[in-house]
Each structure stands twice: as structure tokens, then as C-alpha cells.
Design an enzyme around this catalytic site. Structure first.
Site, PDB file in Angstrom:
ATOM      1  N   GLU A   1      -7.054  11.595   3.591  1.00  0.00           N
ATOM      2  CA  GLU A   1      -5.768  11.452   2.920  1.00  0.00           C
ATOM      3  C   GLU A   1      -5.710  12.289   1.634  1.00  0.00           C
ATOM      4  O   GLU A   1      -6.725  12.658   1.070  1.00  0.00           O
ATOM      5  CB  GLU A   1      -5.511   9.982   2.579  1.00  0.00           C
ATOM      6  CG  GLU A   1      -5.370   9.082   3.788  1.00  0.00           C
ATOM      7  CD  GLU A   1      -4.945   7.668   3.422  1.00  0.00           C
ATOM      8  OE1 GLU A   1      -4.715   7.393   2.224  1.00  0.00           O
ATOM      9  OE2 GLU A   1      -4.857   6.834   4.342  1.00  0.00           O
TER      10      GLU A   1
ATOM     11  N   THR B   1       0.837  -1.195   0.000  1.00  0.00           N
ATOM     12  CA  THR B   1       0.000   0.000   0.000  1.00  0.00           C
ATOM     13  C   THR B   1       0.876   1.251   0.000  1.00  0.00           C
ATOM     14  O   THR B   1       1.939   1.278   0.631  1.00  0.00           O
ATOM     15  CB  THR B   1      -0.932   0.032   1.219  1.00  0.00           C
ATOM     16  OG1 THR B   1      -1.566   1.322   1.295  1.00  0.00           O
ATOM     17  CG2 THR B   1      -0.195  -0.223   2.512  1.00  0.00           C
TER      18      THR B   1
ATOM     19  N   ASP C   1     -20.891   5.114  -4.413  1.00  0.00           N
ATOM     20  CA  ASP C   1     -20.344   6.467  -4.427  1.00  0.00           C
ATOM     21  C   ASP C   1     -20.172   6.939  -2.990  1.00  0.00           C
ATOM     22  O   ASP C   1     -21.076   6.804  -2.166  1.00  0.00           O
ATOM     23  CB  ASP C   1     -21.311   7.390  -5.184  1.00  0.00           C
ATOM     24  CG  ASP C   1     -20.745   8.771  -5.437  1.00  0.00           C
ATOM     25  OD1 ASP C   1     -20.151   9.359  -4.507  1.00  0.00           O
ATOM     26  OD2 ASP C   1     -20.919   9.274  -6.551  1.00  0.00           O
ATOM     27  N   GLN C   2     -19.034   7.524  -2.683  1.00  0.00           N
ATOM     28  CA  GLN C   2     -18.765   7.953  -1.314  1.00  0.00           C
ATOM     29  C   GLN C   2     -19.654   9.099  -0.867  1.00  0.00           C
ATOM     30  O   GLN C   2     -19.715   9.401   0.341  1.00  0.00           O
ATOM     31  CB  GLN C   2     -17.300   8.337  -1.150  1.00  0.00           C
ATOM     32  CG  GLN C   2     -16.874   9.637  -1.831  1.00  0.00           C
ATOM     33  CD  GLN C   2     -15.430   9.974  -1.506  1.00  0.00           C
ATOM     34  OE1 GLN C   2     -14.524   9.510  -2.172  1.00  0.00           O
ATOM     35  NE2 GLN C   2     -15.212  10.767  -0.467  1.00  0.00           N
TER      36      GLN C   2
ATOM     37  N   ILE D   1     -12.630   4.352   2.732  1.00  0.00           N
ATOM     38  CA  ILE D   1     -13.249   4.737   1.468  1.00  0.00           C
ATOM     39  C   ILE D   1     -12.153   4.776   0.410  1.00  0.00           C
ATOM     40  O   ILE D   1     -11.172   5.510   0.542  1.00  0.00           O
ATOM     41  CB  ILE D   1     -13.937   6.102   1.596  1.00  0.00           C
ATOM     42  CG1 ILE D   1     -15.062   6.011   2.645  1.00  0.00           C
ATOM     43  CG2 ILE D   1     -14.487   6.573   0.259  1.00  0.00           C
ATOM     44  CD1 ILE D   1     -15.579   7.343   3.095  1.00  0.00           C
TER      45      ILE D   1
ATOM     46  N   GLY E   1      -8.614   1.073  -4.018  1.00  0.00           N
ATOM     47  CA  GLY E   1      -7.409   1.175  -4.831  1.00  0.00           C
ATOM     48  C   GLY E   1      -7.270   0.073  -5.859  1.00  0.00           C
ATOM     49  O   GLY E   1      -8.089  -0.847  -5.945  1.00  0.00           O
ATOM     50  N   GLY E   2      -6.203   0.183  -6.656  1.00  0.00           N
ATOM     51  CA  GLY E   2      -5.903  -0.825  -7.662  1.00  0.00           C
ATOM     52  C   GLY E   2      -6.691  -0.662  -8.935  1.00  0.00           C
ATOM     53  O   GLY E   2      -7.430  -1.559  -9.350  1.00  0.00           O
TER      54      GLY E   2
ATOM     55  N   HIS F   1     -10.587  11.795  -3.691  1.00  0.00           N
ATOM     56  CA  HIS F   1      -9.691  12.924  -3.418  1.00  0.00           C
ATOM     57  C   HIS F   1     -10.227  14.237  -3.996  1.00  0.00           C
ATOM     58  O   HIS F   1      -9.532  15.261  -3.974  1.00  0.00           O
ATOM     59  CB  HIS F   1      -8.264  12.687  -3.937  1.00  0.00           C
ATOM     60  CG  HIS F   1      -7.686  11.382  -3.510  1.00  0.00           C
ATOM     61  ND1 HIS F   1      -7.796  10.901  -2.224  1.00  0.00           N
ATOM     62  CD2 HIS F   1      -7.004  10.434  -4.212  1.00  0.00           C
ATOM     63  CE1 HIS F   1      -7.199   9.728  -2.143  1.00  0.00           C
ATOM     64  NE2 HIS F   1      -6.728   9.410  -3.328  1.00  0.00           N
TER      65      HIS F   1
END
Length: 246
Positions: free
Chosen positions: A154, A25, A103-104, A54, A57-58, A129
Site C-alpha cells: 500500500e 480504516t 521492525d518490519q 504490517i 495504525g493509530g 511506507h
């Protein structure tokens, strides 16, 4: 990548940085998040709780992602690890790791997760982000966290990138860091000398820790009182208004 290849030494008890390196990660390497997380989350290491991340990734290749969820699983051996992603990441699911697609900023999806997995004690926003998405997710989830909850955001660098919904003007409204700066002001809302109705965040954000591209927010009672009524006696000749908290 399997949780613990037979050719590797045991993962139990490793630091979060070591686990991040093991699983690949970018919370360590591209970024330097893991020491900060270890500092603020170490007290939960042997607790039973739900962690919601939330962004799984990848996205470069099919069936990629989940590295940080695996790292969290091994760092918190009793925790329920939940991931939310805009893409289907169900191939990551295994014992104590569950992923959802959505969807966040979709409140229905977020509430469904909490209903099915329990209210998280830790939320980590490593999603789109995009500042507008980050702000909306915080608006939905933070009030649902318990006292003592931790909310991390983040990759706050996108606040300064117009291509990601941020702004070249670092004082611009509506960015992620604009939200963070408001939270910092809100820590001292009882010291304002102009009329102000405290927001939920004013009353329940008790600490904001800012690092390079990472913000960690602690939830707790932020009504401590103020001595402004006596120190600023000329402004307040009648003293503390009746009904105000000391």
C-alpha cells in the site's frame, strides 16, 4: 471501538468497503483500496488461513489503531488476523486478532510470527511506507508465502517523495515502484534474449496488479515456456538449447 456495537446492524456478510467505513480504516475514504481487495481476496472469504498486516495504525493518540485488523476479522470469519507494528498495539488483541511489536525489516521477528501464527496466505504491507523497508520486507516474506499467496503493498506514492525515501525521478532505482517495475519485467523473463539467471521473483511472481497507490502481487509458478527459439530462428539457428523448458 467495539467489534459490533449493539446499536449497529450485524456486520456478517458486509462488503469490505462497508466494514472499512464501519471501523474507520482509511483503506476506504482517504484511499480506494477496498474494492480491489474484495476482488482479489473474495475467494478466501470462507477459508481458514493467516493474514498478516504490517502496520496497525493509530499514531495520533494513545491506544488508537487496529481498524483494518477488525475489518479483516469480519470480512474473513475463519481467518487468523495478525498485525505487526513498531509500537505496542497489544490493546487491539482479541479473538482471532494478534499483534506483535517489531521492525518490519527484522527477519527474526517476521520468522517468529510465521512460526507462531502460521505462514500467511495474505500479506499486506501498510507499514512505514519507506521504499527501502518495503523492498526488504518483500525480500524476506515473499519467498515464504505458499503457492497462491497474495502480497499487497500500500501507499506506493512514497516512491516519488524524497522526504519518505523515494525520488523525484520516477525512473530512479531503489524505490518501491522500481521493485514493482522489475517484477513486471520478470513476468516475461523467459522472453529475454540476453543471458539471464531467473531470480526467485522471476520464477514465482505470476501476476502484478497496479492501482493508484496499491500493488497486489500473486504468487505462483511463472515458468510457462517461450516460442522465441522458433520465432527468432535467425538468432537461434540451433533451436532450443538442450535442457531448456518449452
Amino acid at each position: 471501538m467495539p467489534d459490533e456495537p449493539s446499536t449497529q446492524p450485524p456486520l456478517k456478510g458486509r462488503s469490505l468497503t462497508e466494514l472499512a467505513q464501519h471501523f474507520g480504516t482509511d483503506k476506504w475514504g482517504v484511499h480506494r483500496y477496498t474494492p480491489h481487495y474484495q476482488r482479489f481476496l473474495e475467494h478466501l472469504r470462507d477459508e481458514e488461513f493467516t493474514l498478516l498486516e504490517i502496520g496497525v495504525g493509530g499514531y495520533a493518540r494513545n491506544r488508537q489503531g487496529g481498524a483494518s485488523l477488525k475489518a479483516w476479522k469480519w470480512f474473513f470469519p475463519k481467518a487468523n488476523i495478525v498485525g505487526l507494528d513498531i509500537e505496542d498495539k497489544s490493546f487491539v488483541d482479541r479473538n482471532r486478532i494478534t499483534t506483535y511489536r517489531g521492525d518490519q525489516t527484522d527477519e527474526a521477528v517476521l520468522r517468529r510470527i510465521l512460526d507462531e501464527q502460521g505462514v500467511p496466505r495474505v500479506v499486506i504491507d501498510d507499514g512505514s511506507h519507506v521504499p527501502a523497508h518495503i523492498r526488504r520486507t518483500f525480500e524476506i516474506l515473499f519467498p515464504l508465502l505458499p503457492d497462491g499467496g497474495i502480497y499487497a503493498i500500500e501507499d506506493t506514492q512514497t516512491s516519488y517523495w524524497p522526504e519518505w525515501g523515494g525520488a523525484e525521478d520516477r525512473h530512479a532505482r531503489g524505490t518501491t515502484m522500481d521493485l514493482v517495475k522489475d517484477l513486471v519485467d520478470g513476468l516475461n523473463h523467459e522472453e529475454y534474449v540476453v543471458p539471464h539467471e531467473p531470480s526467485y521473483a522471476d520464477r514465482w511472481v505470476k501476476a502484478v496488479h497496479c492501482f493508484h497507490n496499491l500493488v497486489i502481487i500473486e504468487k505462483g509458478d511463472n515458468l510457462e515456456g517461450t516460442n522465441k527459439w522458433t520465432v527468432l530462428s535467425e538468432r537461434y539457428p540451433d533451436g532450443q538449447p538442450k535442457g531448456q523448458r518449452d
